[in-house]
Design a protein around this motif. Structure first.
Motif, PDB file in Angstrom:
ATOM      1  N   SER A 303      50.899  50.946  40.955  1.00 57.53           N
ATOM      2  CA  SER A 303      51.841  49.837  40.908  1.00 57.53           C
ATOM      3  C   SER A 303      51.324  48.597  41.623  1.00 57.53           C
ATOM      4  O   SER A 303      51.518  47.482  41.130  1.00 57.53           O
ATOM      5  CB  SER A 303      53.171  50.268  41.534  1.00 57.53           C
ATOM      6  N   LEU A 304      50.663  48.779  42.751  1.00 55.67           N
ATOM      7  CA  LEU A 304      50.219  47.625  43.527  1.00 55.67           C
ATOM      8  C   LEU A 304      48.831  47.165  43.099  1.00 55.67           C
ATOM      9  O   LEU A 304      48.646  46.024  42.680  1.00 55.67           O
ATOM     10  CB  LEU A 304      50.222  47.962  45.011  1.00 55.67           C
ATOM     11  N   VAL A 305      47.853  48.062  43.147  1.00 60.98           N
ATOM     12  CA  VAL A 305      46.473  47.668  42.851  1.00 60.98           C
ATOM     13  C   VAL A 305      46.303  47.340  41.373  1.00 60.98           C
ATOM     14  O   VAL A 305      45.937  46.215  40.994  1.00 60.98           O
ATOM     15  CB  VAL A 305      45.499  48.790  43.271  1.00 60.98           C
ATOM     16  N   ILE A 306      46.606  48.296  40.504  1.00 64.38           N
ATOM     17  CA  ILE A 306      46.419  48.077  39.074  1.00 64.38           C
ATOM     18  C   ILE A 306      47.490  47.128  38.533  1.00 64.38           C
ATOM     19  O   ILE A 306      47.221  46.296  37.665  1.00 64.38           O
ATOM     20  CB  ILE A 306      46.432  49.422  38.339  1.00 64.38           C
ATOM     21  N   GLY A 307      48.722  47.217  39.060  1.00 67.52           N
ATOM     22  CA  GLY A 307      49.778  46.312  38.620  1.00 67.52           C
ATOM     23  C   GLY A 307      49.468  44.862  38.926  1.00 67.52           C
ATOM     24  O   GLY A 307      49.784  43.969  38.144  1.00 67.52           O
ATOM     25  N   LEU A 308      48.844  44.592  40.071  1.00 67.36           N
ATOM     26  CA  LEU A 308      48.467  43.223  40.418  1.00 67.36           C
ATOM     27  C   LEU A 308      47.453  42.673  39.426  1.00 67.36           C
ATOM     28  O   LEU A 308      47.556  41.521  38.998  1.00 67.36           O
ATOM     29  CB  LEU A 308      47.894  43.193  41.832  1.00 67.36           C
ATOM     30  N   MET A 309      46.481  43.489  39.037  1.00 64.51           N
ATOM     31  CA  MET A 309      45.492  43.043  38.054  1.00 64.51           C
ATOM     32  C   MET A 309      46.147  42.786  36.702  1.00 64.51           C
ATOM     33  O   MET A 309      45.803  41.828  36.001  1.00 64.51           O
ATOM     34  CB  MET A 309      44.389  44.095  37.915  1.00 64.51           C
ATOM     35  N   ALA A 310      47.097  43.625  36.338  1.00 60.98           N
ATOM     36  CA  ALA A 310      47.820  43.414  35.088  1.00 60.98           C
ATOM     37  C   ALA A 310      48.597  42.096  35.122  1.00 60.98           C
ATOM     38  O   ALA A 310      48.628  41.355  34.129  1.00 60.98           O
ATOM     39  CB  ALA A 310      48.768  44.580  34.825  1.00 60.98           C
ATOM     40  N   ALA A 311      49.215  41.785  36.251  1.00 64.36           N
ATOM     41  CA  ALA A 311      49.961  40.533  36.390  1.00 64.36           C
ATOM     42  C   ALA A 311      49.041  39.328  36.221  1.00 64.36           C
ATOM     43  O   ALA A 311      49.389  38.339  35.560  1.00 64.36           O
ATOM     44  CB  ALA A 311      50.651  40.482  37.752  1.00 64.36           C
ATOM     45  N   ILE A 312      47.852  39.411  36.817  1.00 65.93           N
ATOM     46  CA  ILE A 312      46.876  38.324  36.661  1.00 65.93           C
ATOM     47  C   ILE A 312      46.499  38.173  35.195  1.00 65.93           C
ATOM     48  O   ILE A 312      46.410  37.060  34.664  1.00 65.93           O
ATOM     49  CB  ILE A 312      45.631  38.594  37.529  1.00 65.93           C
ATOM     50  N   GLY A 313      46.301  39.300  34.509  1.00 72.10           N
ATOM     51  CA  GLY A 313      45.942  39.253  33.100  1.00 72.10           C
ATOM     52  C   GLY A 313      47.025  38.634  32.234  1.00 72.10           C
ATOM     53  O   GLY A 313      46.748  37.851  31.330  1.00 72.10           O
TER      54      GLY A 313
END
Length: 493
Positions: A303-313
């Motif tokens: 949620s935090l690590v991969i979710g943050l990258m998804a939000a940037i994308g």
């Protein structure tokens, strides 16, 4: 300047002041974040719910997918048609209140059927969110800014999932019914203490209640502070200078189906959603089974690590599309295709990695790239439609995307995982079955290891198979580029 003159220039300025537009977009983003918190929290809590209620992967797949999608998909279009005629803000307020209350009720479910019913009602409420919200955004922002605005709104997907993990995992692991009982007692809420036996509540139940209640407060704020914009305010004036006539659903559907750009974007988004929702439903389960992490650790990583990258994308997809469309008019097509195509080998590397440190870099890069499709999906859906059918166009998009994505993705990956697990159990010649492996406590070491291995590897290969589908979705976005400039009617201004 008269209102009529302002409306004629709306496609150059947008509706309202820049500060108020920013507030409206921010508020709708928060609504969408809660939308995804309340649907994503279920995936985060899959393992403790499965254990507590003694369910199988296929049960959790149905609850995470089909139960939610039945009304979420079928009611989206009728609600969108209502939004073409009634207050879109009013619809959003009612919908937010309903799905928030039903999320709270999930915390009181006693078995598969009661949880199924509450998930149905969460879907009813969430059906009233995005079609009217996207229609409102399109009337606040000029055409040349819509992809950016749509991508900012779409940030609700990764941010909602991220917050669900930050809340769901720790609440499940560290908050007990005794804590809640003591807190309410200290606040003097005697009625709440006497009404419910909080001491018997498990962490996953408390998590549903905790994330659902704030949505009711948010609904009140939205209803009091956001204005309903004039329909079509930011659209370029047509040749006659007259407002666009409202069309019926059948006519609107036929018009959209004649636009290959729309058809390919919706198809590609549906395939990507099918893979994404399926994988998301069992992401924390994968980390727990394959890498032995706690629910909090698993939820924080995804949620935090991969979710943050998804939000940037998601944000970059719309922002770069708006910037690059000046020189590269087909950016809404080739950027998502490139992102999803590159994500496939990265997902393979990540989900096959033997350790968490080796897993994270490729999965982070893949999450950033594959979400490039989301902002353009909304930009195309609103861009090919006129002001009177815009909510309907978004609703049809979401109907296809969510029926295939939410309805079938979690359900079929759960079934696939169970099938692969069964096949792997059969390869051990130990006479193991799903029923025997449902509770490994007390089994001999060899049988326990075989059960745990099949449980982990069945899910692992199901996720890898689903991740491969992003390549198929990428092809449809490429094909959409052939007719993109012809089909978009409100792209540039």
């Amino acid at each position: 300047m008269t209102d009529a003159a302002a409306a004629r220039l709306g496609h150059e300025t947008g509706y309202g002041s820049s500060g108020y537009r920013a507030y409206v977009l921010s508020a709708l983003l928060v609504v969408y974040i809660f939308n995804f918190i309340d649907r994503s929290i279920f995936a985060i809590l899959t393992e403790p719910m499965k254990t507590s209620l003694k369910l199988e992967d296929w049960h959790m797949g149905v609850l995470g997918g089909l139960a939610f999608a039945i009304f979420y998909t079928t009611l989206g279009i009728p609600i969108a048609r209502l939004a073409e005629r009634r207050s879109r803000i009013g619809i959003i307020v009612i919908a937010l209140s309903l799905w928030s209350l039903m999320t709270v009720m999930c915390g009181f479910a006693m078995g598969f059927m009661s949880l199924f019913m509450f998930r149905l009602m969460v879907g009813v409420g969430e059906a009233g969110c995005t079609p009217p919200a996207q229609s409102v955004i399109a009337d606040y922002f000029k055409p040349s800014s819509r992809a950016t605005a749509a991508s900012i709104y779409a940030l609700g997907v990764p941010l909602g999932g991220m917050i669900a993990g930050l809340a769901g995992g720790p609440i499940n692991d560290y908050v007990t019914g005794d804590n809640v009982h003591a807190l309410l007692d200290n606040w003097g809420w005697t009625w709440a203490v006497e009404m419910i036996d909080w001491k018997s509540f498990e962490g996953w139940r408390i998590a549903f209640i905790a994330v659902g209640l704030p949505g009711v407060v948010l609904a009140t704020i939205i209803g009091m502070t956001i204005k309903e914009p004039p329909r079509g305010y930011t659209d370029p004036p047509n040749a006659s200078g007259m407002p666009t006539e409202r069309s019926g659903f059948v006519a609107a559907f036929k018009t959209l189906m004649k636009k290959p750009t729309y058809v390919h974007v919706v198809t590609g988004a549906a395939i990507a959603s099918f893979a994404g929702y399926g994988i998301a439903q069992f992401s924390t389960s994968f980390l727990r089974r394959t890498h032995g992490l706690s629910l909090t650790e698993a939820a924080l990583i995804f949620s935090l690590v991969i979710g943050l990258m998804a939000a940037i994308g998601v944000f970059l997809s719309g922002f770069l599309a708006d910037k690059m469309s000046v020189r590269h008019p087909k950016a809404l097509s080739w950027m998502p295709a490139l992102g999803m195509g590159l994500s496939v080998p990265l997902y393979w590397l990540g989900y096959l990695a033997p350790t968490v440190p080796l897993m994270l870099p490729p999965l982070m890069a893949a999450a950033l790239l594959h979400y490039f499709y989301l902002g353009p999906m909304y930009a195309v859906s609103t861009g090919v439609a006129d002001a009177r059918t815009r909510a309907t166009a978004v609703a049809i998009t979401l109907f296809a995307v969510n029926l295939i994505g939410i309805g079938l993705g979690p359900t079929l990956i759960g079934i696939l995982s169970t099938v692969l697990k069964t096949m792997m159990l059969g390869g051990h010649d130990l006479g193991l079955t799903l029923e025997i492996c449902k509770d490994v406590t007390g089994l001999p070491a060899a049988e326990m290891a075989a059960c745990n291995s099949a449980n982990a590897r069945g899910l692992q290969w199901s996720i890898i198979i689903f991740a491969s589908l992003y390549g198929w979705a990428a092809l449809h976005y490429l094909w959409a580029g052939k007719t993109l400039q012809r089909d978009m009617i409100t792209r540039s201004a």
